[in-house]
Design an enzyme around this catalytic site. Sequence first.
Site, short mmCIF file in Angstrom:
data_model
loop_
_atom_site.label_atom_id
_atom_site.label_comp_id
_atom_site.label_asym_id
_atom_site.label_seq_id
_atom_site.Cartn_x
_atom_site.Cartn_y
_atom_site.Cartn_z
N PRO A 90 0.82 -1.21 0.00
CA PRO A 90 0.00 0.00 0.00
C PRO A 90 0.85 1.27 0.00
O PRO A 90 0.41 2.33 -0.40
CB PRO A 90 -0.82 -0.10 1.29
CG PRO A 90 -0.74 -1.52 1.70
CD PRO A 90 0.54 -2.06 1.17
N GLU A 117 1.53 -9.11 8.28
CA GLU A 117 1.63 -7.65 8.50
C GLU A 117 2.61 -6.99 7.54
O GLU A 117 2.65 -5.77 7.43
CB GLU A 117 2.09 -7.37 9.95
CG GLU A 117 1.04 -7.71 11.00
CD GLU A 117 -0.31 -7.12 10.66
OE1 GLU A 117 -1.26 -7.91 10.53
OE2 GLU A 117 -0.41 -5.89 10.49
N ARG A 155 -0.89 -7.10 -21.31
CA ARG A 155 -1.67 -6.53 -22.42
C ARG A 155 -0.84 -5.54 -23.23
O ARG A 155 -1.14 -5.26 -24.38
CB ARG A 155 -2.92 -5.81 -21.87
CG ARG A 155 -3.93 -6.72 -21.22
CD ARG A 155 -4.99 -5.90 -20.49
NE ARG A 155 -5.69 -5.02 -21.42
CZ ARG A 155 -6.75 -5.42 -22.15
NH1 ARG A 155 -7.18 -6.66 -22.08
NH2 ARG A 155 -7.36 -4.59 -22.97
N ASP A 170 -7.53 1.07 -25.59
CA ASP A 170 -7.77 0.96 -24.15
C ASP A 170 -7.83 2.36 -23.58
O ASP A 170 -6.92 3.15 -23.80
CB ASP A 170 -6.61 0.16 -23.50
CG ASP A 170 -7.02 -1.29 -23.33
OD1 ASP A 170 -6.34 -2.01 -22.61
OD2 ASP A 170 -8.06 -1.65 -23.92
N1 LIG Z 1 -2.98 -1.64 -2.38
C1 LIG Z 1 -2.08 -2.56 -2.67
O1 LIG Z 1 -1.53 -2.60 -3.79
C2 LIG Z 1 -1.71 -3.58 -1.61
C3 LIG Z 1 -0.58 -4.40 -1.74
C4 LIG Z 1 -0.28 -5.31 -0.74
C5 LIG Z 1 -1.11 -5.37 0.37
N2 LIG Z 1 -0.89 -6.20 1.40
C6 LIG Z 1 0.32 -6.94 1.62
C7 LIG Z 1 1.54 -6.05 1.78
C8 LIG Z 1 2.44 -6.79 2.75
C9 LIG Z 1 1.56 -7.70 3.55
C10 LIG Z 1 0.22 -7.74 2.88
N3 LIG Z 1 -2.21 -4.58 0.47
C11 LIG Z 1 -2.50 -3.70 -0.49
#
Ligand SMILES: NC(=O)c1ccc(NC2CCCC2)nc1
Length: 247
Positions: A90, A117, A155, A170
């Site tokens: 994230p 985590e 793609r 696209d």
């Molecule tokens: N928004 C995303 O691209 C994303 C990527 C990995 C994740 N979770 C993973 C990251 C490390 C442990 C769980 N959550 C969300």
Amino acid sequence: MKIDILTLFPEMFVSPFNASIIKRARERNLIEINTINIRDYSRNKHHTVDDTPFGGGAGMVMMPEPLFECFDHLKEMHGGQLGRVIMMCPQGQPFTQEYAKELAREEHLVLVCGHYEGIDERVRENLITDEISIGDYVLTGGELPAMVVVDAVSRMIPGVLGEAASAEEDSFYHGLLEYPHYTKPREYRGLAVPDILLSGHHENIRRWRRRQSLLRTLERRPELLKGVELSKEDKKVLRELLELLQG
Ligand SMILES: NC(=O)c1ccc(NC2CCCC2)nc1
């Protein structure tokens, strides 16, 4: 292109990559996708891959050893040098069509899927070249984001989509949202297809579609317009649409 995916759940990738466009691209050797089970590189007798976080706190963190060991093995297999090593998280850079186009120019991608985590920071600091996020939300693991990245990047590889045009059209390929699509029947439950699309007049159809893309983008994602190359005609259409919308 070769894509190696490091994951604790290789089984998650079986069906998404054995259907439709990705399946055909693999059969035609346009892409090679390997899943590697991180657990296979855990050197302790219980094959543990995660442990409690230093400093306390809930959940488990993925240990560095299996990932460093796996990385060493991958490097060996690729003559000591690896290209882009992407961690899905994230905190990563937002994944966009432009990012997909850039990654599609690479020969080899390594995707690292975290779980629990997260992953020990020493992995991010020493092995990762790119951190990518597919959106501002937390998922259980990096596996689903990895599937999204593989699909969008594949793609963009020449030949995968067949008619090059469909990649061109696209929506995010031109930065605009896509125009509406219709197919048979011409009328369904009293709902008709716009006459222009039945006219066979290709230039008028192109104009209508461009207008629809501009209208949708203006209404739903106006911020995208600043990143788009607008023709004189586009600007004229946008001025008309703005007058209409501002009424
Ligand atoms: N928004 C995303 O691209 C994303 C990527 C990995 C994740 N979770 C993973 C990251 C490390 C442990 C769980 N959550 C969300």
